[in-house]
Design a protein around this motif. Structure first.
Motif, PDB file in Angstrom:
ATOM      1  N   ARG A  35       0.797  -1.223   0.000  1.00 43.63           N
ATOM      2  CA  ARG A  35       0.000   0.000   0.000  1.00 43.63           C
ATOM      3  C   ARG A  35       0.835   1.281   0.000  1.00 43.63           C
ATOM      4  NH1 ARG A  35      -2.930  -3.550   3.431  1.00 43.63           N
ATOM      5  NH2 ARG A  35      -2.106  -2.612   5.332  1.00 43.63           N
ATOM      6  N   ILE A  36       2.155   1.159  -0.071  1.00 46.59           N
ATOM      7  CA  ILE A  36       3.021   2.344  -0.105  1.00 46.59           C
ATOM      8  C   ILE A  36       3.464   2.555  -1.551  1.00 46.59           C
ATOM      9  CG2 ILE A  36       5.137   3.417   0.747  1.00 46.59           C
ATOM     10  CD1 ILE A  36       4.901   1.679   3.237  1.00 46.59           C
ATOM     11  N   PRO A  37       2.911   3.553  -2.231  1.00 48.63           N
ATOM     12  CA  PRO A  37       3.214   3.724  -3.657  1.00 48.63           C
ATOM     13  C   PRO A  37       4.676   4.043  -3.942  1.00 48.63           C
ATOM     14  CG  PRO A  37       1.838   5.525  -2.854  1.00 48.63           C
ATOM     15  CD  PRO A  37       1.944   4.533  -1.743  1.00 48.63           C
ATOM     16  N   GLU A  38       5.378   4.642  -3.012  1.00 50.76           N
ATOM     17  CA  GLU A  38       6.783   4.992  -3.221  1.00 50.76           C
ATOM     18  C   GLU A  38       7.701   3.774  -3.207  1.00 50.76           C
ATOM     19  OE1 GLU A  38       4.729   8.535  -1.323  1.00 50.76           O
ATOM     20  OE2 GLU A  38       4.797   6.390  -0.896  1.00 50.76           O
ATOM     21  N   VAL A  39       7.237   2.669  -2.646  1.00 48.12           N
ATOM     22  CA  VAL A  39       8.032   1.436  -2.635  1.00 48.12           C
ATOM     23  C   VAL A  39       7.848   0.767  -3.991  1.00 48.12           C
ATOM     24  CG1 VAL A  39       8.398  -0.828  -1.589  1.00 48.12           C
ATOM     25  CG2 VAL A  39       7.896   1.162  -0.140  1.00 48.12           C
ATOM     26  N   GLU A  40       8.883   0.831  -4.793  1.00 51.09           N
ATOM     27  CA  GLU A  40       8.840   0.294  -6.156  1.00 51.09           C
ATOM     28  C   GLU A  40       9.073  -1.212  -6.178  1.00 51.09           C
ATOM     29  OE1 GLU A  40      11.900   1.249  -9.457  1.00 51.09           O
ATOM     30  OE2 GLU A  40      10.386   2.829  -9.534  1.00 51.09           O
ATOM     31  N   GLU A  41       9.929  -1.694  -5.279  1.00 54.72           N
ATOM     32  CA  GLU A  41      10.225  -3.125  -5.180  1.00 54.72           C
ATOM     33  C   GLU A  41      10.375  -3.495  -3.711  1.00 54.72           C
ATOM     34  OE1 GLU A  41      13.677  -4.241  -7.457  1.00 54.72           O
ATOM     35  OE2 GLU A  41      13.042  -3.053  -9.185  1.00 54.72           O
ATOM     36  N   CYS A  42      10.030  -4.735  -3.390  1.00 57.80           N
ATOM     37  CA  CYS A  42      10.198  -5.260  -2.033  1.00 57.80           C
ATOM     38  C   CYS A  42      10.634  -6.710  -2.161  1.00 57.80           C
ATOM     39  CB  CYS A  42       8.886  -5.159  -1.257  1.00 57.80           C
ATOM     40  SG  CYS A  42       8.964  -5.894   0.381  1.00 57.80           S
ATOM     41  N   HIS A  43      11.791  -7.021  -1.576  1.00 58.61           N
ATOM     42  CA  HIS A  43      12.353  -8.365  -1.657  1.00 58.61           C
ATOM     43  C   HIS A  43      12.629  -8.911  -0.256  1.00 58.61           C
ATOM     44  CE1 HIS A  43      13.161  -7.666  -5.955  1.00 58.61           C
ATOM     45  NE2 HIS A  43      13.480  -6.444  -5.565  1.00 58.61           N
ATOM     46  N   MET A  44      12.197 -10.150  -0.001  1.00 57.93           N
ATOM     47  CA  MET A  44      12.599 -10.820   1.231  1.00 57.93           C
ATOM     48  C   MET A  44      14.030 -11.304   1.008  1.00 57.93           C
ATOM     49  SD  MET A  44      11.062 -14.146   3.177  1.00 57.93           S
ATOM     50  CE  MET A  44       9.592 -13.385   3.810  1.00 57.93           C
ATOM     51  N   ILE A  45      14.891 -11.074   1.989  1.00 56.96           N
ATOM     52  CA  ILE A  45      16.321 -11.329   1.844  1.00 56.96           C
ATOM     53  C   ILE A  45      16.789 -12.348   2.879  1.00 56.96           C
ATOM     54  CG2 ILE A  45      18.608 -10.239   1.974  1.00 56.96           C
ATOM     55  CD1 ILE A  45      16.987  -9.243  -0.415  1.00 56.96           C
ATOM     56  N   ALA A  46      17.681 -13.233   2.482  1.00 58.94           N
ATOM     57  CA  ALA A  46      18.328 -14.160   3.405  1.00 58.94           C
ATOM     58  C   ALA A  46      19.614 -13.488   3.874  1.00 58.94           C
ATOM     59  CB  ALA A  46      18.633 -15.485   2.713  1.00 58.94           C
ATOM     60  N   SER A  47      19.527 -12.772   4.987  1.00 52.98           N
ATOM     61  CA  SER A  47      20.666 -11.993   5.475  1.00 52.98           C
ATOM     62  C   SER A  47      20.436 -11.632   6.937  1.00 52.98           C
ATOM     63  CB  SER A  47      20.803 -10.720   4.619  1.00 52.98           C
ATOM     64  OG  SER A  47      21.930  -9.970   5.033  1.00 52.98           O
ATOM     65  N   SER A  48      21.189 -10.661   7.416  1.00 52.44           N
ATOM     66  CA  SER A  48      21.024 -10.187   8.792  1.00 52.44           C
ATOM     67  C   SER A  48      19.823  -9.252   8.920  1.00 52.44           C
ATOM     68  CB  SER A  48      22.293  -9.466   9.250  1.00 52.44           C
ATOM     69  OG  SER A  48      22.554  -8.371   8.386  1.00 52.44           O
ATOM     70  N   LYS A  54      13.167  -0.992  -2.559  1.00 51.82           N
ATOM     71  CA  LYS A  54      13.616   0.052  -3.483  1.00 51.82           C
ATOM     72  C   LYS A  54      12.544   1.134  -3.433  1.00 51.82           C
ATOM     73  CE  LYS A  54      14.759   1.099  -8.283  1.00 51.82           C
ATOM     74  NZ  LYS A  54      14.783   0.567  -9.666  1.00 51.82           N
ATOM     75  N   VAL A  55      12.971   2.329  -3.036  1.00 50.33           N
ATOM     76  CA  VAL A  55      12.030   3.427  -2.820  1.00 50.33           C
ATOM     77  C   VAL A  55      12.374   4.561  -3.773  1.00 50.33           C
ATOM     78  CG1 VAL A  55      11.045   4.997  -1.105  1.00 50.33           C
ATOM     79  CG2 VAL A  55      11.905   2.753  -0.384  1.00 50.33           C
ATOM     80  N   ARG A  56      11.371   5.029  -4.509  1.00 52.98           N
ATOM     81  CA  ARG A  56      11.589   6.105  -5.481  1.00 52.98           C
ATOM     82  C   ARG A  56      10.756   7.323  -5.064  1.00 52.98           C
ATOM     83  NH1 ARG A  56      13.749   6.256 -10.502  1.00 52.98           N
ATOM     84  NH2 ARG A  56      13.897   4.002 -10.630  1.00 52.98           N
ATOM     85  N   THR A  57      11.442   8.461  -4.901  1.00 51.16           N
ATOM     86  CA  THR A  57      10.792   9.716  -4.499  1.00 51.16           C
ATOM     87  C   THR A  57      11.399  10.881  -5.284  1.00 51.16           C
ATOM     88  OG1 THR A  57      12.387  10.000  -2.701  1.00 51.16           O
ATOM     89  CG2 THR A  57      10.301   8.919  -2.130  1.00 51.16           C
ATOM     90  N   ARG A  62      11.500  14.065   0.698  1.00 49.29           N
ATOM     91  CA  ARG A  62      10.315  13.206   0.566  1.00 49.29           C
ATOM     92  C   ARG A  62      10.650  11.785   1.010  1.00 49.29           C
ATOM     93  NH1 ARG A  62       4.862  12.753   0.639  1.00 49.29           N
ATOM     94  NH2 ARG A  62       4.265  10.966  -0.613  1.00 49.29           N
ATOM     95  N   TYR A  63      11.847  11.301   0.698  1.00 51.58           N
ATOM     96  CA  TYR A  63      12.246   9.964   1.152  1.00 51.58           C
ATOM     97  C   TYR A  63      12.235   9.898   2.677  1.00 51.58           C
ATOM     98  CZ  TYR A  63      14.768   5.882   2.502  1.00 51.58           C
ATOM     99  OH  TYR A  63      15.107   4.708   3.123  1.00 51.58           O
ATOM    100  N   ARG A  64      12.757  10.926   3.306  1.00 53.87           N
ATOM    101  CA  ARG A  64      12.788  10.959   4.771  1.00 53.87           C
ATOM    102  C   ARG A  64      11.374  10.857   5.349  1.00 53.87           C
ATOM    103  NH1 ARG A  64      14.612  16.089   8.150  1.00 53.87           N
ATOM    104  NH2 ARG A  64      13.953  15.330  10.162  1.00 53.87           N
ATOM    105  N   MET A  65      10.412  11.529   4.712  1.00 59.24           N
ATOM    106  CA  MET A  65       9.025  11.461   5.165  1.00 59.24           C
ATOM    107  C   MET A  65       8.461  10.044   4.961  1.00 59.24           C
ATOM    108  SD  MET A  65       5.546  11.360   4.645  1.00 59.24           S
ATOM    109  CE  MET A  65       5.456  11.399   2.875  1.00 59.24           C
TER     110      MET A  65
END
Length: 94
Positions: A35-48, A54-57, A62-65
Motif C-alpha cells: 500500500r506504499i506507492p513509493e516502494v517500487e520493489e520489495c524483496h525478502m532477503i536471506a541476510s542479517s 527500493k524506494v523512489r521519491t 520526501r524519502y525521509r518522510m
C-alpha cells in the motif's frame, strides 16, 4: 515511463529488520508494504535483515518522510538502514 521525467529520480534502498518473522507477521508486513506507492520493489532477503525495499521519491526530503511516516510504521518493523543511489549504471527497465 521514465521516472526522471515524472520528477521521481531519487532512489534509495532500505534494509528492513522485523521484530517477528513468523508467517503471520510476514504476511501482515507483505500486505501493508503493498500500500506504499513509493516502494517500487520489495524483496525478502536471506541476510542479517529481512527485506530490501527500493524506494523512489522526488528528493531526499520526501524519502525521509516516507521512511519516517510510512516504512517505519509498517507492522513489525524493528529497524531500518538506508542506502542512497548516486547513479544507476544498469537498469533492465530503462
Amino acid at each position: 515511463v521514465d521516472p526522471a521525467k515524472l520528477g521521481l529520480d531519487h532512489v534509495a534502498f532500505a534494509e528492513v529488520k522485523l521484530s517477528d518473522t513468523r508467517e503471520a507477521a510476514l504476511a501482515e508486513f507483505n500486505a501493508a508494504v503493498q500500500r506504499i506507492p513509493e516502494v517500487e520493489e520489495c524483496h525478502m532477503i536471506a541476510s542479517s535483515f529481512d527485506y530490501l525495499l527500493k524506494v523512489r521519491t522526488p528528493d531526499i526530503r520526501r524519502y525521509r518522510m516516507v521512511l519516517g511516516e510510512k516504512i517505519s510504521s509498517l507492522p513489525y518493523v524493528a529497524s531500518t538502514s538506508t542506502y542512497v543511489a548516486m547513479e544507476t549504471v544498469k537498469d533492465p527497465g530503462g
